[in-house]
Design an enzyme around this catalytic site. Structure first.
Site, mmCIF file in Angstrom:
data_model
loop_
_atom_site.group_PDB
_atom_site.id
_atom_site.type_symbol
_atom_site.label_atom_id
_atom_site.label_comp_id
_atom_site.label_asym_id
_atom_site.label_seq_id
_atom_site.Cartn_x
_atom_site.Cartn_y
_atom_site.Cartn_z
ATOM 1 N N ASP A 196 -1.124 63.662 8.250
ATOM 2 C CA ASP A 196 0.176 63.933 8.868
ATOM 3 C C ASP A 196 0.242 63.085 10.130
ATOM 4 O O ASP A 196 -0.549 63.283 11.061
ATOM 5 C CB ASP A 196 0.283 65.422 9.201
ATOM 6 N N ASP A 228 9.593 55.192 7.112
ATOM 7 C CA ASP A 228 10.517 55.695 6.083
ATOM 8 C C ASP A 228 10.239 57.197 5.914
ATOM 9 O O ASP A 228 10.556 57.779 4.882
ATOM 10 C CB ASP A 228 10.264 54.932 4.774
ATOM 11 N N TRP A 235 6.970 49.807 0.313
ATOM 12 C CA TRP A 235 7.107 48.984 1.534
ATOM 13 C C TRP A 235 5.800 48.250 1.842
ATOM 14 O O TRP A 235 5.816 47.134 2.341
ATOM 15 C CB TRP A 235 7.525 49.864 2.723
ATOM 16 N N ASP A 241 0.472 58.598 4.820
ATOM 17 C CA ASP A 241 1.411 59.540 4.205
ATOM 18 C C ASP A 241 0.717 60.895 4.044
ATOM 19 O O ASP A 241 -0.517 60.973 3.966
ATOM 20 C CB ASP A 241 1.901 59.047 2.840
ATOM 21 N N LYS A 299 13.956 55.028 9.189
ATOM 22 C CA LYS A 299 14.971 55.771 8.436
ATOM 23 C C LYS A 299 15.697 56.706 9.393
ATOM 24 O O LYS A 299 15.099 57.284 10.301
ATOM 25 C CB LYS A 299 14.285 56.591 7.343
ATOM 26 N N GLY A 313 4.197 53.501 -1.870
ATOM 27 C CA GLY A 313 3.645 52.216 -1.439
ATOM 28 C C GLY A 313 4.555 51.015 -1.592
ATOM 29 O O GLY A 313 4.113 49.882 -1.419
HETATM 30 C C1 LIG Z 1 10.998 58.039 1.293
HETATM 31 S S1 LIG Z 1 9.305 58.328 1.110
HETATM 32 C C2 LIG Z 1 8.613 56.758 1.527
HETATM 33 C C3 LIG Z 1 8.781 55.688 0.500
HETATM 34 C C4 LIG Z 1 8.033 54.416 0.867
HETATM 35 N N1 LIG Z 1 8.680 53.738 1.989
HETATM 36 C C5 LIG Z 1 7.932 53.444 -0.256
HETATM 37 O O1 LIG Z 1 8.393 52.323 -0.128
HETATM 38 O O2 LIG Z 1 7.366 53.761 -1.302
HETATM 39 C C6 LIG Z 1 9.015 59.304 2.518
HETATM 40 C C7 LIG Z 1 7.575 59.693 2.733
HETATM 41 O O3 LIG Z 1 7.407 60.233 4.043
HETATM 42 C C8 LIG Z 1 6.279 61.052 3.989
HETATM 43 N N2 LIG Z 1 6.155 61.852 5.203
HETATM 44 C C9 LIG Z 1 7.015 62.786 5.677
HETATM 45 N N3 LIG Z 1 6.564 63.329 6.808
HETATM 46 C C10 LIG Z 1 5.370 62.718 7.088
HETATM 47 C C11 LIG Z 1 4.409 62.864 8.120
HETATM 48 N N4 LIG Z 1 4.580 63.758 9.099
HETATM 49 N N5 LIG Z 1 3.291 62.099 8.088
HETATM 50 C C12 LIG Z 1 3.116 61.209 7.082
HETATM 51 N N6 LIG Z 1 3.999 61.031 6.071
HETATM 52 C C13 LIG Z 1 5.122 61.763 6.067
HETATM 53 C C14 LIG Z 1 6.516 61.856 2.728
HETATM 54 O O4 LIG Z 1 5.322 62.437 2.245
HETATM 55 C C15 LIG Z 1 7.088 60.800 1.802
HETATM 56 O O5 LIG Z 1 6.121 60.292 0.917
#
Ligand SMILES: C[S@@+](CC[C@H](N)C(=O)[O-])C[C@H]1O[C@@H](n2cnc3c(N)ncnc32)[C@H](O)[C@@H]1O
Length: 236
Positions: free
Chosen positions: A128, A152, A96, A112, A192, A94
């Protein structure tokens, strides 16, 4: 994909490793023995504790060190305006979302695979994003076209270079497609990406749909990580 190129935040979040979650280190560590796994967990914790951005995040109350990446990007490009509507894809834990709200966003909807602890002022769903209907669910919660779409999202690496590469590009394409479909004219998109990833197709499309497209490597993104961010500004 080498370890350096792996999406890194999951290993670097402020909270300690949980030993394998839906999108955590689980898949990458599945094949390891208990010994190597506990060794890499120890290294992760050591690295985490000595990381200046993680320390700063803890001290300032951000949920992840990732918060600083958005802060840096926003300091440079001024994407979050007072009253903005913001979509955050891959939002856990969380950081961002916190930054968007702190900088004046009036509506923030995050999604997420993992559960996200509630954040007052934000709508957070566990789903998802690539599944049918999730985009519409987010739009309904947002209550209007977004001014800013953030992604991200980082998938679990499987260790097979081509498969991982395809997954990275697929997530960027899905996020970009959503941004192009939903953003207000003049809106912005941040995603990203990874150096060396062939995002050529999506890049060309973004250049057609936005006035300016840039690659950014924030200071707070680890130097040894291939992570970069695509910043597409002013939706035509
Ligand atoms: C780098 S982290 C995000 C960090 C976040 N921006 C923050 O500031 O705390 C990447 C996230 O992408 C999520 N993610 C990956 N594929 C996803 C999808 N298909 N749908 C939703 N979330 C996804 C992962 O579960 C992970 O928590």
């Amino acid at each position: 994909m080498s370890d350096e190129e792996k999406p890194a935040e999951r290993r670097r979040m402020v909270r300690p490793p949980s030993g394998g979650t839906a999108a955590g280190r689980g898949m990458g560590t599945k094949m390891k023995t208990a010994d190597t796994k506990s060794m890499s967990s120890q290294q992760w914790i050591k690295r985490q504790l000595s990381d200046k951005w993680s320390e700063k995040a803890r001290a300032e109350g951000w949920r992840s060190r990732a918060a600083f990446k958005l802060i840096e990007i926003d300091n440079r490009f001024h994407l979050i305006k007072s009253g903005s509507r913001v979509i955050d894809l891959g939002a856990a834990p969380g950081g961002w979302v916190q930054v968007a709200l702190k900088r004046g966003a009036k509506a923030v909807v995050g999604v997420d695979l993992l559960p996200i602890e509630p954040i007052p002022g934000a709508e957070l769903i566990q789903a998802d994003f690539t599944h049918a209907g999730v985009d519409q669910q987010m739009m309904d919660l947002l209550g209007g076209a977004p001014d800013l779409v953030l992604s991200d999202m980082a998938h679990n690496t499987v260790g097979h270079r081509q498969t991982d590469h395809l997954k990275i590009i697929a997530l960027i394409e899905i996020a970009a497609d959503f941004a192009i479909r939903t953003l207000k004219p003049g809106g912005h998109f941040v995603s990203k990406n990874f150096q060396g990833g062939d995002a050529g197709g999506v890049l060309a499309r973004l250049r057609e749909e936005f006035e300016t497209v840039k690659y950014v490597k924030p200071e707070s993104s680890r130097k040894d990580s291939a992570e970069v961010f695509l910043v597409a500004m002013n939706r035509r």
